[in-house]
Design an enzyme around this catalytic site. Structure first.
Site, short mmCIF file in Angstrom:
data_model
loop_
_atom_site.label_atom_id
_atom_site.label_comp_id
_atom_site.label_asym_id
_atom_site.label_seq_id
_atom_site.Cartn_x
_atom_site.Cartn_y
_atom_site.Cartn_z
N HIS A 4 0.82 -1.22 0.00
CA HIS A 4 0.00 0.00 0.00
C HIS A 4 0.85 1.27 0.00
O HIS A 4 2.06 1.25 0.27
CB HIS A 4 -0.96 0.01 1.19
N CYS A 9 2.70 -4.94 7.04
CA CYS A 9 2.39 -4.71 5.64
C CYS A 9 3.56 -4.01 4.95
O CYS A 9 4.48 -3.52 5.59
CB CYS A 9 1.12 -3.89 5.50
#
Length: 535
Positions: free
Chosen positions: A427, A446
Site C-alpha cells: 500500500h 504490511c
C-alpha cells in the site's frame, strides 16, 4: 523389467550379474532369487511408495542388475555432487552405497542394497528439488507452502526415462538465480580454501584523502574482494572511493564512498559468512519452486524493494518499508496471487493495533486519534462522547476502528490486495520520509511502497492503454473503489540476504530479522557443512 525377466536373467547369467556387484555366484539361483525378493520386500516395507513400486514390478531389481549400470552410475554421480548443492551429504552417502554393493555376499545382501539405493534416490530428490528443512518448523513467520515432490511420481518418472543422468540433474531448481548462487558457492569455497580476503580493516571512519595503515588495509581488502585493481596507492584516492561505492551498492548501503562503521562492518565479514548466506539462499530458492509466474511481483524483505518481474526481467521497482523487527510485526514470507487494488481505501485497523495501541490512548484522552471512527457490531458509526473507554480491555472492546479515505489515511491513496490469512498487502503511505532511510523496517507488517501510483500504472498497463488516466479518474472520485486485475499475478514475499542480479553480480544484505542465522543453524543440524573444496 518384470519378475519373469529377472528369473530368466538370473537362471541364464546370474553369476555375471552378482559378481558385478561383488557377490559370488549362487549355487541355487531360484532359491537365492526368493531370498532377493524377500529382502527387497522387507527393506521396502517401511516406505509405502517404495513398497508399491517394487510390488508392481514383481520385485525385479531396478538399481542392481547388470542392465542398470548406467542408472546406478548416474545415481552415484549426483549423490557425490550433493555437497555442491549445499545438501547434507550424510543423508545420501555414495561411499556407503558403493560399500553396500561391493560388500554384498548373497542376493539377500543385494536386495538390501537395492532398497538402500532407492532410499537415497528419494531422499536426494526430495532435498535437491524442494529443500532440506521444513521452514515453518524453524520460524513461524515463514508461511511458505512447499511443493514437495510426490515419491510415487518420482519413481514412475525415473523408471520411464531413457536418460537417468539427465533426469537426476533436472531435479535441482531450474531458475537462473539458483545456477548463479551455485557458481557463487563454488567461488567462495575456492576463496576460503586459499585463505579468504585477508586481514580485516580497523574499525573507524575512513574518508577520501586520508592515508595510513587503515587505508592500506581497506585498499587490500577491496583488491582481494575484486572491487579494486592491484594498486600500491597508500591514500584514499578516487579509485578507492569508487571501489567503496561499488561495494556499498552491492550491499544495500548508501553509496557515499565513505567507509564508515557500517560499511567497514560489512567489509570485514569473512567469506565464510557470505557462504552461509549463499547456502541459505539456495535452500530458500528450493522452497520457492520453479513455477513463479512469467509475470509476478517480488518483494525482498531484506533489501526493502518491491519489483515487477516479466520473463525474468525487472520491469519496475520501488523502495519499500517492511515490518519492524518485533515479534508481532515482522513481515511474513509467503506467496499468493494479487487480484485487485483499492483506490481511496478505508483503513480497517487490525484488532491487535486497535486494542494494544489506540485503546490505551483513548482511555487517557477520549478524543485521541479523532480521525478514526468507532464502528459497532451492526456497522454503525458511534459517537465517542457516548463511550466510557475505561470500561473496556483488550478482551472486551466491542468496536472496530476505521479511517475513512483521505490523503492522510494510513494506507495512503491505494492498496494492492492478495487476500491472505495474515492480513498482509502492499500500500501507499503518507509517511514518505521513511523511504530515505537505509534500513526501512517500520511498519506493522504490511509493505509500504515508495512509488505506489507508478506501481499501479505498471499493473494496469496490462489492461488499459491509458493506465495513468484510468487511475486518476478513480482517484478523483474520493470514494473507495475496487479495481480488479484482469490478469491476476503471483506475489512472492521472500527474504534473501544473498541474491544475484541478471548479470550474475552478487548482492548481499543484512539479516534484519535474524532469520537466515536460524535457518543455517537448522541446516547444520541436518548435516549441511561449509565443506572444503574437493581437489
Amino acid at each position: 523389467m518384470r519378475f519373469v525377466d529377472l528369473r530368466r536373467g538370473l537362471m541364464a547369467g546370474v553369476a555375471a550379474v552378482v559378481l558385478g556387484l561383488g557377490a559370488p555366484a549362487p549355487a541355487n539361483a531360484a532359491m537365492d532369487l526368493t531370498a532377493f525378493r524377500q529382502a527387497v520386500a522387507e527393506a521396502a516395507a517401511k516406505d509405502d511408495a517404495i513398497a508399491a513400486f517394487y510390488r508392481q514390478r514383481g520385485y525385479a531389481p531396478f538399481w542392481t542388475s547388470a542392465e542398470a549400470a548406467d542408472r546406478r552410475a548416474a545415481l552415484l554421480s549426483v549423490l557425490a555432487q550433493a555437497p555442491d548443492h549445499g545438501l547434507p551429504a550424510s543423508r545420501y552417502d555414495p561411499e556407503a552405497l558403493i560399500a553396500a554393493f561391493r560388500g554384498a555376499r548373497s542376493l539377500r545382501d543385494i536386495g538390501r542394497a537395492e532398497v538402500a539405493a532407492m532410499d537415497m534416490f528419494l531422499a536426494y530428490a526430495h532435498d535437491v528439488s524442494s529443500g532440506v528443512i521444513e521452514p515453518g518448523r524453524v520460524l513461524s513467520d515463514i508461511k511458505r507452502e512447499i511443493a514437495r515432490p510426490d515419491p510415487a511420481t518420482l519413481l514412475a518418472r525415473i523408471a520411464a526415462t531413457d536418460d537417468p543422468a539427465a533426469f537426476l540433474r533436472s531435479l535441482a531448481p531450474r531458475s537462473p538465480e539458483y545456477a548463479r548462487l551455485l557458481r557463487e558457492k563454488m567461488r567462495l569455497e575456492r576463496l576460503i580454501a586459499e585463505g579468504g580476503w585477508g586481514p580485516e580493516v580497523p574499525r573507524g571512519t575512513l574518508r577520501p584523502g586520508q592515508s595510513g595503515a587503515a587505508v592500506i588495509a581497506l585498499r587490500n581488502r577491496m583488491i582481494a574482494m575484486g572491487y579494486l585493481s592491484r594498486s600500491a596507492a597508500a591514500t584514499y584516492d578516487a579509485a578507492l572511493q569508487t571501489a567503496v561505492q561499488a561495494f556499498q551498492l552491492d550491499h544495500g548501503i548508501a553509496p557515499d564512498g565513505v567507509a564508515g562503521a557500517g560499511t567497514i562492518d560489512e567489509i570485514n565479514l569473512p567469506a565464510e559468512a557470505r557462504l552461509r548466506s549463499v547456502l541459505v539462499a539456495m535452500e530458500r530458492e528450493r522452497w520457492l519452486g520453479n513455477d513463479r509466474g512469467d509475470r509476478h511481483v517480488l518483494v525482498n524483505i531484506t533489501d526493502f524493494h518491491a519489483r515487477i518481474i516479466e520473463e525474468g526481467e525487472v520491469v519496475f521497482q520501488t523502495r519499500s518499508v517492511v515490518g519492524k523487527n518485533q515479534s508481532d510485526q515482522r513481515t511474513p514470507e509467503f506467496s499468493d496471487v494479487m487480484e485487485h487494488m483499492v483506490v481511496n481505501p478505508t483503513w480497517n485497523v487490525p484488532r491487535s493495533i486497535a486494542v494494544n495501541e489506540y485503546l490505551p490512548r483513548m482511555q487517557a484522552n477520549p478524543n485521541a486519534h479523532g480521525y478514526l471512527q468507532l464502528v459497532d457490531g451492526s456497522g454503525r458509526v458511534v459517537s465517542r462522547g457516548a463511550i466510557d473507554f475505561a470500561r473496556y480491555t483488550a478482551r472486551n472492546f466491542p468496536f472496530d476502528l476505521k479511517q475513512p479515505p483521505s490523503r492522510g489515511n494510513a494506507l495512503g491513496l491505494v492498496k494492492f490486495m492478495f487476500p491472505n490469512p495474515y492480513n498482509i498487502y502492499l500500500h501507499d503511505t503518507p509517511s514518505k520520509s521513511l523511504f530515505d532511510r537505509e534500513v526501512r523496517a517500520f511498519s506493522h507488517g504490511c509493505i509500504r511502497l515508495g512509488d505506489p501510483f507508478d506501481f499501479a500504472y505498471a499493473l494496469l498497463a496490462a489492461q488499459t492503454d491509458d493506465p495513468k488516466g484510468f487511475f486518476a479518474a478513480k482517484l478523483a472520485t474520493g470514494r473507495e473503489t475496487r479495481v480488479d486485475l484482469e490478469q491476476p499475478l503471483p506475489v512472492h514475499i521472500i527474504y534473501r540476504t544473498a541474491v544475484t542480479d541478471p548479470r550474475g553480480r552478487m548482492q548481499y544484505r543484512r539479516d534484519v530479522y535474524g532469520r537466515d542465522a536460524a535457518i543455517f543453524e537448522a541446516l547444520e543440524a541436518a548435516g549441511v557443512a561449509l565443506a572444503p573444496v574437493r581437489g
